[in-house]
Design an enzyme around this catalytic site. Structure first.
Site, mmCIF file in Angstrom:
data_model
loop_
_atom_site.group_PDB
_atom_site.id
_atom_site.type_symbol
_atom_site.label_atom_id
_atom_site.label_comp_id
_atom_site.label_asym_id
_atom_site.label_seq_id
_atom_site.Cartn_x
_atom_site.Cartn_y
_atom_site.Cartn_z
ATOM 1 N N ARG A 173 5.736 2.358 -7.218
ATOM 2 C CA ARG A 173 4.875 3.073 -8.151
ATOM 3 C C ARG A 173 5.711 3.396 -9.395
ATOM 4 O O ARG A 173 6.932 3.434 -9.332
ATOM 5 C CB ARG A 173 4.356 4.375 -7.538
ATOM 6 N N LYS A 209 5.093 9.889 -2.930
ATOM 7 C CA LYS A 209 3.761 10.424 -2.654
ATOM 8 C C LYS A 209 3.682 10.901 -1.210
ATOM 9 O O LYS A 209 4.071 10.188 -0.286
ATOM 10 C CB LYS A 209 2.710 9.332 -2.910
ATOM 11 N N HIS A 224 0.667 -0.889 -12.210
ATOM 12 C CA HIS A 224 0.251 -0.882 -10.799
ATOM 13 C C HIS A 224 -0.187 -2.270 -10.341
ATOM 14 O O HIS A 224 -0.171 -2.558 -9.148
ATOM 15 C CB HIS A 224 -0.872 0.128 -10.586
#
Length: 347
Positions: A204, A229, A294
């Protein structure tokens, strides 16, 4: 600040768009706002649609924009609860804003009198009426469920709060040829290394920018991604080609605090500058697609699947909690589809 501002829907979420001519001082000021983001495709900065931001940019306040006094106090209690659970600052802001939106809608009621019927009315009369996205609605549901877990006297039945049916949107994937062209486009060694790291490790954007030099373990040939995350650590393989590229980069730039630093030593490279690198690379290779960073991560996962990597390993490499999240790549992989012969060929 010489600007124009208006309320908008950005990807189905209520935001405030701010327009002004490119100016370093104005950019620095807009970045001081919480969750300020630049939209390269729309050419505007956008911020959360909050009462404070509306007041700052002199936008009209909706008559139901503020929860009642009990609601405002409840939001502060909710924030302290999330903080004690060690939720990230971004998640706390997102959930708090979502709860504020719901309690604003119910501002004529005491918290204890809010029912499941109010949630349904909110969905129909606010979310659907304003054409907000299902992902934004899902954020609201997450917030409501979490909030009413800590409310002792409540009519809400948490298990009966339904979620919106999600749109089945396939991830955008580039071919290996397109990826190669993009990664070879930058002449600057740092720029080439950054884009290559995102694709080669399936990172990411934030994961790349948070990397430290010690996170590259050349002896074990892995990259350590820390507290990403969901506050999880994970490792991904480090290819020999990317290791050679990183060694050349390290010799030239000698990063100290972050693996990829900004113009000033020991400062993190900016997310916006990274997006500009990709944008320039796409122009150089004349790819006419709205490619984002992404997309490189999506392409990494899909190419792994097409090369025969087990889905369970891909889930670990990407840091997905659920295998269902990873399974979406089976719908864009062309490995088996290309083997199917169309009946059109037999006509």
């Amino acid at each position: 600040m010489n600007f124009k501002a208006k309320t908008i829907l950005h990807k189905g979420t209520p935001r405030i768009a701010v327009y002004f001519e490119k100016n370093a001082a104005l950019i620095a000021r807009i970045k001081t706002f919480e969750d300020a983001c630049w939209s390269a495709s729309n050419k505007y900065w956008h911020l959360p649609d909050t009462e404070a931001n509306r007041l700052h940019f002199k936008l009209p306040l909706a008559h139901t924009l503020v929860p009642n006094a009990e609601g405002m106090a409840s939001i502060e209690t909710f924030k302290r609860y999330l903080l004690s659970k060690r939720y990230s600052p971004n998640t706390i802001n997102t959930y708090s804003d979502a709860l504020k939106s719901f309690l604003t809608f119910c501002n004529t009621k005491a918290i204890k009198d809010i029912s499941n019927e109010d949630v349904i009315c909110y969905n129909n009369d606010y979310i659907l009426k304003n054409n907000f996205s299902s992902s934004y609605q899902n954020q609201i549901v997450n917030s409501i469920k979490l909030f009413f877990k800590i409310v002792k006297d409540s009519q809400i039945e948490i298990d009966k709060i339904h979620r919106p049916k999600r749109e089945k949107v396939l991830p955008n994937v580039l071919s290996k040829e397109e990826i190669k062209a993009i990664l070879e486009a930058p002449k600057n060694l740092k720029h080439k290394a950054m884009l290559s790291m995102i694709y080669s490790c399936g990172l990411r954007r934030s994961e790349l920018l948070n990397l430290k030099p010690n996170d590259i373990d050349s002896k074990r040939n892995v990259v350590i991604i820390r507290q990403s995350k969901g506050k999880k650590d994970r490792i991904t393989p480090l290819s020999p080609k990317i290791l050679e590229l990183l060694r050349n980069y390290y010799k030239e730039y000698s990063p100290k605090t972050y693996l990829f630093e900004g113009q000033k030593k020991n400062t993190q490279y900016s997310a916006r500058s990274l997006e500009e690198i990709l944008k320039k690379s796409i122009k150089l290779v004349t790819i006419n697609k709205p490619v984002t960073l992404h997309w490189l991560r999506h392409s990494y996962a899909t190419h792994l699947l097409e090369s025969g990597t087990d889905l369970r390993y891909i889930q670990e490499l990407l840091g997905h909690n659920s295998s269902k999240t990873t399974e979406i790549y089976t719908h864009v992989s062309t490995k088996n589809i290309q083997q199917i012969k169309s009946p059109f060929d037999d006509l």
